[in-house]
Design a protein around this motif. Sequence first.
Motif, PDB file in Angstrom:
ATOM      1  N   TYR A 214      41.947  28.873  37.051  1.00  0.00           N
ATOM      2  CA  TYR A 214      42.261  29.943  37.994  1.00  0.00           C
ATOM      3  C   TYR A 214      43.650  30.520  37.742  1.00  0.00           C
ATOM      4  O   TYR A 214      43.866  31.725  37.853  1.00  0.00           O
ATOM      5  CB  TYR A 214      42.132  29.442  39.426  1.00  0.00           C
TER       6      TYR A 214
ATOM      7  N   LEU B   6      43.407  32.835  34.940  1.00  0.00           N
ATOM      8  CA  LEU B   6      42.754  34.072  35.358  1.00  0.00           C
ATOM      9  C   LEU B   6      43.755  34.999  36.039  1.00  0.00           C
ATOM     10  O   LEU B   6      43.700  36.217  35.906  1.00  0.00           O
ATOM     11  CB  LEU B   6      41.622  33.730  36.325  1.00  0.00           C
TER      12      LEU B   6
ATOM     13  N   THR C 286      37.425  34.594  42.845  1.00  0.00           N
ATOM     14  CA  THR C 286      36.295  34.843  41.960  1.00  0.00           C
ATOM     15  C   THR C 286      35.040  34.621  42.769  1.00  0.00           C
ATOM     16  O   THR C 286      35.101  34.273  43.935  1.00  0.00           O
ATOM     17  CB  THR C 286      36.258  33.837  40.804  1.00  0.00           C
ATOM     18  N   LYS C 287      33.943  34.798  42.110  1.00  0.00           N
ATOM     19  CA  LYS C 287      32.704  34.475  42.789  1.00  0.00           C
ATOM     20  C   LYS C 287      32.637  32.961  42.923  1.00  0.00           C
ATOM     21  O   LYS C 287      33.161  32.227  42.092  1.00  0.00           O
ATOM     22  CB  LYS C 287      31.621  35.125  41.963  1.00  0.00           C
ATOM     23  N   GLY C 288      32.035  32.498  44.002  1.00  0.00           N
ATOM     24  CA  GLY C 288      31.962  31.063  44.238  1.00  0.00           C
ATOM     25  C   GLY C 288      33.228  30.475  44.815  1.00  0.00           C
ATOM     26  O   GLY C 288      33.398  29.272  44.847  1.00  0.00           O
ATOM     27  N   PHE C 289      34.134  31.330  45.253  1.00  0.00           N
ATOM     28  CA  PHE C 289      35.416  30.845  45.759  1.00  0.00           C
ATOM     29  C   PHE C 289      35.242  30.300  47.170  1.00  0.00           C
ATOM     30  O   PHE C 289      34.762  31.001  48.041  1.00  0.00           O
ATOM     31  CB  PHE C 289      36.389  32.026  45.776  1.00  0.00           C
TER      32      PHE C 289
ATOM     33  N   TYR D 277      34.217  33.499  32.615  1.00  0.00           N
ATOM     34  CA  TYR D 277      33.123  32.677  33.124  1.00  0.00           C
ATOM     35  C   TYR D 277      31.822  33.441  32.966  1.00  0.00           C
ATOM     36  O   TYR D 277      31.807  34.623  32.658  1.00  0.00           O
ATOM     37  CB  TYR D 277      33.376  32.256  34.568  1.00  0.00           C
TER      38      TYR D 277
ATOM     39  N   GLU E 143      31.190  21.631  42.517  1.00  0.00           N
ATOM     40  CA  GLU E 143      30.468  22.543  43.406  1.00  0.00           C
ATOM     41  C   GLU E 143      30.962  23.964  43.228  1.00  0.00           C
ATOM     42  O   GLU E 143      30.200  24.916  43.174  1.00  0.00           O
ATOM     43  CB  GLU E 143      30.700  22.134  44.869  1.00  0.00           C
ATOM     44  N   GLN E 144      32.271  24.068  43.125  1.00  0.00           N
ATOM     45  CA  GLN E 144      32.846  25.398  42.983  1.00  0.00           C
ATOM     46  C   GLN E 144      32.485  26.005  41.632  1.00  0.00           C
ATOM     47  O   GLN E 144      32.135  27.174  41.540  1.00  0.00           O
ATOM     48  CB  GLN E 144      34.364  25.324  43.144  1.00  0.00           C
ATOM     49  N   LEU E 145      32.521  25.186  40.603  1.00  0.00           N
ATOM     50  CA  LEU E 145      32.178  25.671  39.274  1.00  0.00           C
ATOM     51  C   LEU E 145      30.714  26.106  39.237  1.00  0.00           C
ATOM     52  O   LEU E 145      30.363  27.090  38.595  1.00  0.00           O
ATOM     53  CB  LEU E 145      32.435  24.580  38.232  1.00  0.00           C
ATOM     54  N   GLU E 146      29.897  25.376  39.943  1.00  0.00           N
ATOM     55  CA  GLU E 146      28.488  25.705  39.969  1.00  0.00           C
ATOM     56  C   GLU E 146      28.280  27.093  40.566  1.00  0.00           C
ATOM     57  O   GLU E 146      27.451  27.867  40.100  1.00  0.00           O
ATOM     58  CB  GLU E 146      27.784  24.659  40.826  1.00  0.00           C
ATOM     59  N   GLN E 147      29.048  27.384  41.605  1.00  0.00           N
ATOM     60  CA  GLN E 147      28.974  28.716  42.216  1.00  0.00           C
ATOM     61  C   GLN E 147      29.465  29.775  41.238  1.00  0.00           C
ATOM     62  O   GLN E 147      29.047  30.917  41.264  1.00  0.00           O
ATOM     63  CB  GLN E 147      29.843  28.772  43.469  1.00  0.00           C
ATOM     64  N   LEU E 148      30.363  29.361  40.392  1.00  0.00           N
ATOM     65  CA  LEU E 148      30.971  30.283  39.440  1.00  0.00           C
ATOM     66  C   LEU E 148      30.145  30.249  38.154  1.00  0.00           C
ATOM     67  O   LEU E 148      30.656  29.973  37.075  1.00  0.00           O
ATOM     68  CB  LEU E 148      32.406  29.815  39.170  1.00  0.00           C
ATOM     69  N   THR E 149      28.852  30.469  38.295  1.00  0.00           N
ATOM     70  CA  THR E 149      27.873  30.479  37.203  1.00  0.00           C
ATOM     71  C   THR E 149      27.739  29.147  36.462  1.00  0.00           C
ATOM     72  O   THR E 149      26.870  29.009  35.631  1.00  0.00           O
ATOM     73  CB  THR E 149      28.188  31.548  36.130  1.00  0.00           C
TER      74      THR E 149
END
Lengths: 646, 383
Positions: free
Chosen positions: B282, B285, A557-560, B294, B354-360
């Motif tokens: 994940y 998903l 996904t994005k942010g992966f 997300y 951190e990863q969740l933050e990247q994921l909006t």
Amino acid sequence: MSRHRDIRNMDYSDEYDGYDDIYGHSVDDDYYISPSNRQFLYNRENSTRSSESDIKEEDEVEAQLSDTEKVKLESCIDQIKVILDSKNIPHSDLVNTVISQNFDVQRAVNVILEDPKYKQAKYLDKKEKVFTQTTIQPTESESSNVKVVASTPKTATNVTKGFDLPNKLTFTPRSQSPASGRETPVTVLSSDTTEDTKAKAKDVKFDPQQLYKKERGEEKEHLYMIVIGHVDAGKSTLMGHLLYELGQVNQRTMHKYEQESRKLGKQSFMYAWVLDETGEERNRGITMDVGRFQFSTKTKSVTLLDAPGHKDFIPNMISGAGQADVALLVVDATRGEFETGFDFGGQTREHALLVRSLGVTQLAVPINKLDTVSWSKERFDEIVKKLKGFLKQAGFKESDVTFVPCSGLSGQNLTSKPTENELVAWYDGPCLLEVIDNFRSPERPVSKPFRLSINDIFKGTGAAFCVSGRVETGTLSVGDKVLLCPNRESAIVKSLAIEDVSKTIVFAGDQATVTLSGIEMQNVSVGNILCDPQYPVSVASKFQARIVVFNVTVPITKGFPVVLHHQSLVEPAVVRKLISQLNKSTGEVLKKHPRFLGNNTSAIVEIQVSRPIALELYSECKELGRVMLRVGGVTIAAGLITKIIL
Amino acid sequence: MKLVEKNFDKEGVGYVVLIPEESEDMWHAYNLISKGDSVRSTTIRKVQTESSTGSSSSNRVRTTLTITVENIDFDTQACMLRLKGRNIEENQYVKMGAYHTLDLELNRKFSLRKAEWDSVALERIDLACDPTKSADVAAVVMQEGLANVCLITSSMTIVRAKIDVSIPRKRKGFVQQYEKGLTRFYDQVMQAILRHINFDIVKCVLIASPGFVRDQFFDYMFQTAVKTDNKVLLDNKSKFMLVHSSSGFKHSLKEVLQDPAVMNKISDTKASAEVKLLETFYMMLQLEPARAFYGKKHVEKANEAQAIETLLISDNLFRCQDVKLRKEYVKLVDSVKENGGDVRIFSSLHISGEQLEQLTGVAAILRFPMPELEEDDDSAEDD
């Protein structure tokens, strides 16, 4: 006391080297030569080109031209050569284009650029311009030198008189030098001018292609071969035995290994010890870092890279595979072993996919340990069938894959025809050595700008330090200035070596050891790129790539967060954006901004690296345009860089 | 954190008085305080006094000030929280409206007044004042030439030291250089551990690496400890735990925290729960994409349909300066809870956060598939 001595020694050699450098330079740079001496000196860039080849072609066409037209033609061609890279375009074609365009430079250039044949000219176009700007000083002096030599006996008259030359012409560097006269035979003049532009275009450069032929022509073709396969497939043993049979390892050493390995109770590892050298590797009986060895076959000189098979050491294997031209995929034929290695989770698949994505197209598959299944043909065929299907899917051409039955431990079918009756009964193909010999060595991109990716840094003898890595493109000679990217620091090449044999020049494809000076060892790290300061590589921390997703357990996904492998560089990175999902075969956009990327998809994504790295577009440099994405010890995707965003 | 006093009226206007006791409490405070709140605390201020003769002298006085917060600064390394704002309560040293920067200190109480206390903020106070102490864990993720020494508390992961050296490769007859480089590297990592890990607090030290690096390092460290008679290390040998990770980068911590052996030992840390939850997202998903979404737009739509089973949201979103936006997120959280969903607020200092933050910053696992969401235009995603 000893320290004293050391310093003195070092200084001595340093100074000597430095002196050498300057001396080496002076041949190429014309600053140091007085005009009167010049004619006695051998000048590389003048000697090879033009005179013979160009003359003939010109004569054919130009015979029908009037004097005026001839000179017009010359001046046009000169201009074109200044604008474009002339050496890719045959002189005759230039002449024809110019005549057909009625001596209009602008139009002629356009015609040439539009011609698909000369696509490359466009690419080089930019650089040539740089050259003409930066090197006007030396070339002027040079062209006047040449003039002294070439035209004095001819009693030259002024050119400009009587010609209606286009205004623009006055700006070209050539027109600034008092050119040779009207009465001068056209041929002489033309050779003179080609020399002239050549010198401008390439300053100290020579034709790398020719030089490559000259230097390497009579040697055996060089081939870099990586040995890959699942852990415990017997890669090191197979190669160790091959080397032993070729006489690369002497009997005494072998005997020593045998004794020592027996002491550890691992006698079957004796051949593997040839390539596994650290104590850790020997004790554990697995290869951890890429081992290298050199041997030669009938027509090739082969550098062997023995990759580790263990999952945890795939980063090492990737940096090894990045240097390889061809690969040996070793497969264990033992029942159960092949299946573990090949079925999901085994390294056979991952390795094969990796080397393919790293640009290796030729593959040999030694089916090892076939003696454990008493050389059964059925087993061999079964494995071949399974692998063939998979390898085809992975993108290997069927004609480029060879299967060889063999045994690494007993040494069957390695360097000579098999003796085992059970095998002879059904196999009469080539032995492993012959298969290696049959690999084609790939084209080396020697005429592209110089690039070297560093995969090792170590202290050499004396004060300087060495870096080693593969020359991806171009050539490098002693005394050259190089730029270290992404730090953008410059350094000077003090010496060069290939496999501990010192060289004065190395070419694309070589695995070179470069001794650098003028730079601190701490500032260099593995994965940095050495490049030509005039054509530096791009440095960026964000780029777009077209990726192919392999088998993944969780979708991207994005942010992966991923680990990015680029040549020998390993950096943490993040998939910033999923731009579009593509059709795997046709490349058309299926969906814009997909939510996630699942198994076996292809997509364009934006990747951000934690700090800037040196990279290039795939379209411009294949070697530096490839990336691998890994997560949690599994390769999840391979990509090609399509766009660089700063 | 200690809650000394709590005083709210019906509308949620009111104040709390808190005493931060450890550095992690600063992180909670950072998440509680937002722009526009007023904070009262004791502080040191340089005061200039002018005597009758006109000569001026300056001296530092300890005084209690109340400011409206305009700017919040958090230093993750030192765990320091600095609040900048205007004074709203005049006293003998400081005029009204004068700027002051409060440095919140450990073990000194401060009171925080908000115009509106929402559920997220209240929950944060509960969380911060939870007396059950979680195990403090230190982790060293390493590979040849790279090591990260981190401290993991229940809501923070802090990289204390990063060691990045290049080790020469093995080459024929040149193995010494490789081995020397490796020894030097191990030594640096060991020094970092000794310097940054306080064995009185830390209950477990994880050493994670691919291959055999961790074993080699572990052996090296204790050999050296025996040689140098290092009591600290020898006494705490049982606290060390060797785990596998795929690389030495920080985000490999995720794998470490997912290791079943580690989970057993530190099961109460928020960190490993968060990692697990994100992994579940994940997996969903991958297996049933219509049940995992997300991005704010998608999640809100799913919430309208009362479909959210678990909401994953980064605490970063509640720290945003835009009050309206914060309210929207609070509303989302409240409504999910109302509908019986589970809300997990991820700490943005953890790897998973951190990863969740990247994921909006916001994601949701749904109760039932909503394929219609998948189809609608996802242009909203290019933030």
